[in-house]
Design a protein around this motif. Structure first.
Motif, PDB file in Angstrom:
ATOM      1  N   LEU A   1       0.566  -1.122   0.092  1.00 27.28           N
ATOM      2  CA  LEU A   1       0.166   0.174   0.033  1.00 27.28           C
ATOM      3  C   LEU A   1       0.557   1.144   0.142  1.00 27.28           C
ATOM      4  O   LEU A   1       0.875   2.162  -0.530  1.00 27.28           O
ATOM      5  N   ARG A   2       1.371   1.432   0.925  1.00 24.81           N
ATOM      6  CA  ARG A   2       2.280   2.169   1.211  1.00 24.81           C
ATOM      7  C   ARG A   2       3.685   2.741  -0.584  1.00 24.81           C
ATOM      8  O   ARG A   2       3.580   3.257  -1.009  1.00 24.81           O
ATOM      9  N   LEU A   3       3.907   1.879  -1.159  1.00 24.58           N
ATOM     10  CA  LEU A   3       4.784   2.585  -2.467  1.00 24.58           C
ATOM     11  C   LEU A   3       3.178   2.344  -3.199  1.00 24.58           C
ATOM     12  O   LEU A   3       3.529   3.143  -4.291  1.00 24.58           O
ATOM     13  N   VAL A   4       1.992   2.045  -3.133  1.00 27.28           N
ATOM     14  CA  VAL A   4       1.125   1.722  -4.394  1.00 27.28           C
ATOM     15  C   VAL A   4       0.771   3.411  -4.666  1.00 27.28           C
ATOM     16  O   VAL A   4       0.694   4.361  -5.368  1.00 27.28           O
ATOM     17  N   ASP A   5       0.034   4.152  -3.490  1.00 27.00           N
ATOM     18  CA  ASP A   5       0.581   5.346  -2.606  1.00 27.00           C
ATOM     19  C   ASP A   5       1.383   6.008  -3.040  1.00 27.00           C
ATOM     20  O   ASP A   5       1.679   7.416  -4.184  1.00 27.00           O
ATOM     21  N   THR A   6       2.210   5.901  -2.710  1.00 28.70           N
ATOM     22  CA  THR A   6       3.926   6.429  -3.870  1.00 28.70           C
ATOM     23  C   THR A   6       3.911   6.919  -4.875  1.00 28.70           C
ATOM     24  O   THR A   6       3.805   7.919  -5.510  1.00 28.70           O
ATOM     25  N   VAL A   7       3.034   6.018  -6.403  1.00 28.90           N
ATOM     26  CA  VAL A   7       2.948   5.546  -7.142  1.00 28.90           C
ATOM     27  C   VAL A   7       1.977   6.215  -7.189  1.00 28.90           C
ATOM     28  O   VAL A   7       2.037   7.631  -8.377  1.00 28.90           O
ATOM     29  N   ARG A   8       1.257   6.854  -6.727  1.00 29.91           N
ATOM     30  CA  ARG A   8       0.224   7.794  -7.430  1.00 29.91           C
ATOM     31  C   ARG A   8       0.569   9.053  -6.746  1.00 29.91           C
ATOM     32  O   ARG A   8       0.061   9.957  -7.561  1.00 29.91           O
TER      33      ARG A   8
ATOM     34  N   ASP B   1      10.928   9.449 -10.243  1.00 29.82           N
ATOM     35  CA  ASP B   1       9.847   9.407  -9.125  1.00 29.82           C
ATOM     36  C   ASP B   1       8.691   8.065  -8.717  1.00 29.82           C
ATOM     37  O   ASP B   1       9.124   7.086  -8.067  1.00 29.82           O
ATOM     38  N   ARG B   2       8.426   8.179 -10.627  1.00 32.40           N
ATOM     39  CA  ARG B   2       7.348   7.362 -10.008  1.00 32.40           C
ATOM     40  C   ARG B   2       7.443   5.940 -10.189  1.00 32.40           C
ATOM     41  O   ARG B   2       6.660   4.949  -9.842  1.00 32.40           O
ATOM     42  N   ASN B   3       8.356   5.969 -11.736  1.00 29.85           N
ATOM     43  CA  ASN B   3       9.165   4.367 -11.767  1.00 29.85           C
ATOM     44  C   ASN B   3       9.833   4.376 -11.122  1.00 29.85           C
ATOM     45  O   ASN B   3       9.756   2.637 -11.320  1.00 29.85           O
ATOM     46  N   LYS B   4       9.930   4.845 -10.631  1.00 29.25           N
ATOM     47  CA  LYS B   4      11.117   4.212  -9.699  1.00 29.25           C
ATOM     48  C   LYS B   4      10.083   3.690  -8.098  1.00 29.25           C
ATOM     49  O   LYS B   4      10.374   2.034  -8.027  1.00 29.25           O
ATOM     50  N   ALA B   5       9.339   3.707  -7.430  1.00 30.37           N
ATOM     51  CA  ALA B   5       8.449   3.369  -6.812  1.00 30.37           C
ATOM     52  C   ALA B   5       8.226   1.893  -7.036  1.00 30.37           C
ATOM     53  O   ALA B   5       7.568   0.995  -7.013  1.00 30.37           O
ATOM     54  N   ARG B   6       7.339   2.457  -8.468  1.00 32.38           N
ATOM     55  CA  ARG B   6       6.496   0.759  -9.915  1.00 32.38           C
ATOM     56  C   ARG B   6       7.234  -0.313  -9.376  1.00 32.38           C
ATOM     57  O   ARG B   6       7.143  -1.438  -8.981  1.00 32.38           O
ATOM     58  N   GLU B   7       8.539  -0.064 -10.086  1.00 28.77           N
ATOM     59  CA  GLU B   7       9.456  -1.196 -10.021  1.00 28.77           C
ATOM     60  C   GLU B   7      10.015  -1.770  -9.114  1.00 28.77           C
ATOM     61  O   GLU B   7      10.110  -2.231  -8.694  1.00 28.77           O
TER      62      GLU B   7
ATOM     63  N   LYS C   1      -4.057  -8.687  -6.079  1.00 27.53           N
ATOM     64  CA  LYS C   1      -4.919  -7.237  -5.109  1.00 27.53           C
ATOM     65  C   LYS C   1      -3.899  -6.343  -4.943  1.00 27.53           C
ATOM     66  O   LYS C   1      -4.518  -5.142  -5.692  1.00 27.53           O
ATOM     67  N   ALA C   2      -2.374  -6.096  -5.255  1.00 29.66           N
ATOM     68  CA  ALA C   2      -1.558  -5.581  -5.170  1.00 29.66           C
ATOM     69  C   ALA C   2      -1.707  -5.079  -6.392  1.00 29.66           C
ATOM     70  O   ALA C   2      -1.499  -3.505  -7.127  1.00 29.66           O
ATOM     71  N   ARG C   3      -1.571  -5.704  -7.565  1.00 27.42           N
ATOM     72  CA  ARG C   3      -1.616  -5.183  -9.048  1.00 27.42           C
ATOM     73  C   ARG C   3      -2.576  -4.373  -9.248  1.00 27.42           C
ATOM     74  O   ARG C   3      -2.003  -4.053 -10.035  1.00 27.42           O
ATOM     75  N   LYS C   4      -3.832  -4.599  -8.895  1.00 26.84           N
ATOM     76  CA  LYS C   4      -4.619  -4.483  -9.853  1.00 26.84           C
ATOM     77  C   LYS C   4      -4.831  -2.786  -8.999  1.00 26.84           C
ATOM     78  O   LYS C   4      -4.630  -2.156  -9.393  1.00 26.84           O
ATOM     79  N   SER C   5      -4.049  -2.983  -7.347  1.00 26.27           N
ATOM     80  CA  SER C   5      -4.298  -1.318  -7.176  1.00 26.27           C
ATOM     81  C   SER C   5      -3.099  -0.085  -7.974  1.00 26.27           C
ATOM     82  O   SER C   5      -3.383   1.045  -8.236  1.00 26.27           O
ATOM     83  N   LEU C   6      -2.580  -1.162  -8.325  1.00 24.38           N
ATOM     84  CA  LEU C   6      -1.151  -0.515  -9.076  1.00 24.38           C
ATOM     85  C   LEU C   6      -1.658  -0.128 -10.609  1.00 24.38           C
ATOM     86  O   LEU C   6      -1.624   1.096 -10.693  1.00 24.38           O
ATOM     87  N   MET C   7      -2.445  -1.176 -11.370  1.00 22.68           N
ATOM     88  CA  MET C   7      -3.182  -0.363 -11.838  1.00 22.68           C
ATOM     89  C   MET C   7      -3.540   1.089 -12.138  1.00 22.68           C
ATOM     90  O   MET C   7      -3.487   1.573 -12.887  1.00 22.68           O
ATOM     91  N   SER C   8      -4.529   0.704 -11.354  1.00 21.93           N
ATOM     92  CA  SER C   8      -5.463   2.132 -10.899  1.00 21.93           C
ATOM     93  C   SER C   8      -4.699   3.304 -11.055  1.00 21.93           C
ATOM     94  O   SER C   8      -4.932   4.323 -11.112  1.00 21.93           O
TER      95      SER C   8
END
Length: 314
Positions: free
Chosen positions: A267-274, A280-286, A304-311
């Motif tokens: 969740l922390r990294l999904v929020d960081t991507v968002r 920076d976004r790509n670094k968090a995603r990778e 579940k986290a993959r779906k959140s990442l896609m969103s």
């Protein structure tokens, strides 16, 4: 795909049980006449606040899997049933202990339970987080095999009969052997030489780029190395002070994962991507994708986290 074995690092400080005081000697519901939860029920037992210390002590003789569940939630009861069936199949190589979270507040507090079901291994008195939530039987079996390998590495090879522990000689547990380079990496981890472990996994991947176990092992060791020498309080304070600091968020996500808080890390990294963009976004995603490899791509929390990442991305 075989699972990577747990390491000795898993036995150091996963959960703090210092708050569990020695209870009175009145036997609880699971402890029987002997007052020992571990010896009263055989392969599957119920553990309470009054008997948890005895259970922890028994894990010096044989591995124990503890599932904390709730009588109020039917899905947790079904999960306990699945674990019970798995325990029966292993024929005493580990003991399954169940604890009703609603009736045992000391266990709730000591194991920092936030949601149920949650599952731990106990080896040599040390708890190791295994699962949060309901898991499929094949995932349970794969992780139980890892627990047994870890226990054997630490000399915990006793078995449990219908009346309690029996010597290991009665039924010698079989521990699956690892490919040579994987074993070399595992031995290096046990010795605290993470650089040697990394080298062994990289050599395995050089020989066979399709070696999925080596890829997972490499990611796990890199995670351990990133967390070496980190002060968790300092790291968390830095991340809280600057939510846009990707490196700070990544470090705390690593610490969460090592502590067994998988969903918090994701969740922390999904929020960081968002909240970030571009590099920076790509670094968090990778980094999040790398943590997916550490946990296991078939884990339901990863799905579940993959779906959140896609969103978050789109």
């Amino acid at each position: 795909m075989t699972q990577q074995p747990f390491t000795a690092a898993a036995l150091r400080g996963a959960v703090d049980l210092s708050g569990l005081g020695r209870p009175a000697q009145t036997p609880g519901p699971a402890s029987g006449n002997s007052g020992s939860a571990a010896s009263a029920g055989g392969l599957v037992i119920e553990v309470t606040d009054a008997s948890i210390r005895d259970l922890i002590a028994a894990s010096a003789d044989y591995p124990i899997v503890l599932v904390i569940w709730s009588t109020r939630l039917a899905d947790t009861a079904d999960f306990v049933g699945t674990l019970r069936a798995v325990a029966q199949r292993y024929g005493g190589r580990f003991q399954l202990a169940t604890a009703d979270v609603d009736a045992n507040p000391a266990i709730l507090q000591a194991f920092q339970v936030r949601a149920v079901p949650v599952t731990f291994a106990l080896v040599q008195g040390q708890p190791v987080p295994l699962f949060e939530g309901v898991q499929p039987e094949e995932q349970i079996v794969a992780v139980i095999d890892q627990v047994l390998a870890l226990a054997a590495q630490h000399g915990v090879t006793g078995t449990v009969g219908t009346g309690g522990a029996v010597p290991a000689e009665v039924e010698e547990p079989a521990v699956a052997s690892l490919p040579p380079l994987h074993q070399k990496a595992f031995d290096a981890i046990e010795a605290g030489d993470l650089d040697a472990a990394l080298a062994a996994y990289r050599e395995a991947l050089a020989q066979n780029p399709a070696d999925a176990d080596a890829k997972v092992g490499l990611a796990q060791v890199e995670l351990l190395r990133r967390a070496q020498g980190v002060d968790p309080a300092v790291a968390r304070a830095a991340a809280a002070a600057d939510p846009g600091d990707v490196d700070a968020q990544i470090l705390v996500a690593d610490l969460d994962l090592l502590g067994g808080h998988v969903e918090d890390a994701f969740l922390r990294l999904v929020d960081t991507v968002r909240r970030t963009s571009d590099a920076d976004r790509n670094k968090a995603r990778e980094h999040l994708v790398e943590l997916f490899e550490v946990v296991g791509v078939h884990d339901e929390r990863v799905a579940k986290a993959r779906k959140s990442l896609m969103s978050a991305l789109f």
